[in-house]
Design an enzyme around this catalytic site. Structure first.
Site, PDB file in Angstrom:
ATOM      1  N   ASN A 191       5.935   0.531   2.170  1.00 58.40           N
ATOM      2  CA  ASN A 191       6.157  -0.746   2.833  1.00 58.40           C
ATOM      3  C   ASN A 191       7.633  -0.872   3.205  1.00 58.40           C
ATOM      4  OD1 ASN A 191       4.122  -1.354   0.199  1.00 58.40           O
ATOM      5  ND2 ASN A 191       3.258  -1.728   2.223  1.00 58.40           N
ATOM      6  N   CYS A 207       0.842  -1.194   0.000  1.00 55.30           N
ATOM      7  CA  CYS A 207       0.000   0.000   0.000  1.00 55.30           C
ATOM      8  C   CYS A 207       0.878   1.245   0.000  1.00 55.30           C
ATOM      9  CB  CYS A 207      -0.903   0.040   1.231  1.00 55.30           C
ATOM     10  SG  CYS A 207      -1.757  -1.504   1.610  1.00 55.30           S
ATOM     11  N   ARG A 259       7.388   3.796  -5.092  1.00 56.71           N
ATOM     12  CA  ARG A 259       6.140   4.455  -4.729  1.00 56.71           C
ATOM     13  C   ARG A 259       6.376   5.534  -3.680  1.00 56.71           C
ATOM     14  NH1 ARG A 259       3.383   0.967  -2.089  1.00 56.71           N
ATOM     15  NH2 ARG A 259       4.544  -0.965  -2.448  1.00 56.71           N
ATOM     16  N   TYR A 295       1.437  -3.064   5.028  1.00 59.44           N
ATOM     17  CA  TYR A 295       2.317  -4.217   5.193  1.00 59.44           C
ATOM     18  C   TYR A 295       3.774  -3.756   5.358  1.00 59.44           C
ATOM     19  CZ  TYR A 295       0.149  -8.814   4.977  1.00 59.44           C
ATOM     20  OH  TYR A 295      -0.493  -9.977   5.296  1.00 59.44           O
TER      21      TYR A 295
END
Length: 333
Positions: free
Chosen positions: A172, A2, A225, A79
């Site tokens: 993450n 995520c 990300r 996570y």
């Protein structure tokens, strides 16, 4: 996997937004938790004080992955594989909480980020499996409030402590210290057009606006990300209203949203963005945007709701693709 980020608009409204990326469909809904609950958590009972709203389900007990409470505290879990340490048994001087129950416990008990920073020292995260995935989830957490303060909880061993997140972004693994060091690799990126230096006497033709972002990573790994979200958050034009801010956050999360099929795991299952959640901290409202319906669906913590709700309340989410029909009578001269 995520991505999450915080945002403050020019009016001083605060937001926490996230993608929920996973290969198991949680069937998440917007759920409101009333005040003063005793919850039969996976590691034992715990109590809450504050009401809150977020993405959750009433399974064998109330479970949440993110949300905002009546004090304006937002929490989201992501996570954190390969980095977590949980206790096998609850220490005598601690309150044992299963990692999958931490969001609900924190939202139910924290009046601010600073308040949670004190209370979390009396908590131990316990190795207890979440039945809906059949495993103990490796998790870390991002917490923000209406002051704009943002901290992370990375349970990597021993006492639990919140750590400052200076960029207000979390993805993450690896941990925040590694992500911030990696961010320095991209410190020359800019939103400006980058001038080109002649090479071997040859004048290079510019490729136009956007050259300042050449090298910005475009893949779906956690470090990429993190960098991409931080870059967009830093340079996006500021907004001044709640709706404008939500729209901006949608655009930022577009850059890290994962369609089905483009990120496969070793077993062939696809991680994809099941929903995107937006916590409007100052208005104590939660907005959900499921994979198959990009219209925001909202529930706010009104005084009436908080004072009269006695049991958790789930709000089913519309998964119908929304199309707005334009008819001839809507045409203007």
């Amino acid at each position: 996997m995520c991505t999450s980020l915080t945002y403050e608009n020019s009016r001083g409204d605060h937001f926490l937004a996230r993608t929920m990326d996973f290969d198991i469909d949680f069937g998440a809904r917007i759920m409101v938790m009333p005040r003063n609950r005793t919850v039969a958590g996976d590691a034992g009972e715990y109590t809450t004080q504050y009401g809150f709203v977020g993405a959750g389900r009433l399974l064998d007990h109330e479970m949440y992955t993110d949300g905002v409470n009546e004090c304006g505290v937002g929490v989201a879990t992501l996570y954190f594989p390969g980095n977590v340490y949980y206790f096998d048994d609850t220490p005598a001087d601690k309150l044992g909480i299963a990692p999958q129950d931490f969001v609900a416990w924190a939202l139910g008990n924290a009046a601010s980020v600073d308040d949670l920073a004190e209370k979390v020292e009396q908590v131990a995260l316990i190795n207890k499996a979440a039945d809906f995935i059949g495993a103990v989830p490796p998790l870390h957490f991002i917490i923000s409030d209406t002051t704009g303060k943002t901290m992370l909880l990375e349970p990597q061993g021993g006492e639990l402590h919140l750590i400052d997140d200076p960029v207000g972004v979390m993805t993450n693994s690896p941990d925040l210290a590694w992500q911030l060091q990696n961010l320095s690799t991209y410190g020359t990126l800019t939103n400006q057009e980058r001038p080109l230096t002649p090479l071997m006497g040859h004048t290079l033709a510019t490729q136009g606006p956007g050259t300042g972002a050449l090298g910005l990573p475009g893949d779906f790994t956690s470090p990429s990300r993190f960098v991409r979200t931080t870059f967009l958050k830093n340079y996006a034009a500021h907004t001044s209203t709640v709706r404008e801010s939500l729209n901006l956050l949608q655009h930022i999360l577009n850059s890290v949203t994962i369609p089905k099929g483009v990120k496969l795991k070793d077993n062939g299952d696809s991680d994809y963005t099941e929903y995107r959640g937006y916590m409007s901290l100052d208005e104590r409202a939660y907005y959900m945007e499921p994979y198959d319906n990009l219209v925001l669906q909202r529930v706010a913590l009104t005084d009436d709701l908080l004072e009269n709700l006695t049991e958790p309340q789930e709000y089913p989410i519309s998964h119908q693709v929304h199309v707005q029909e334009l008819t001839p009578d809507a045409v203007s001269d």
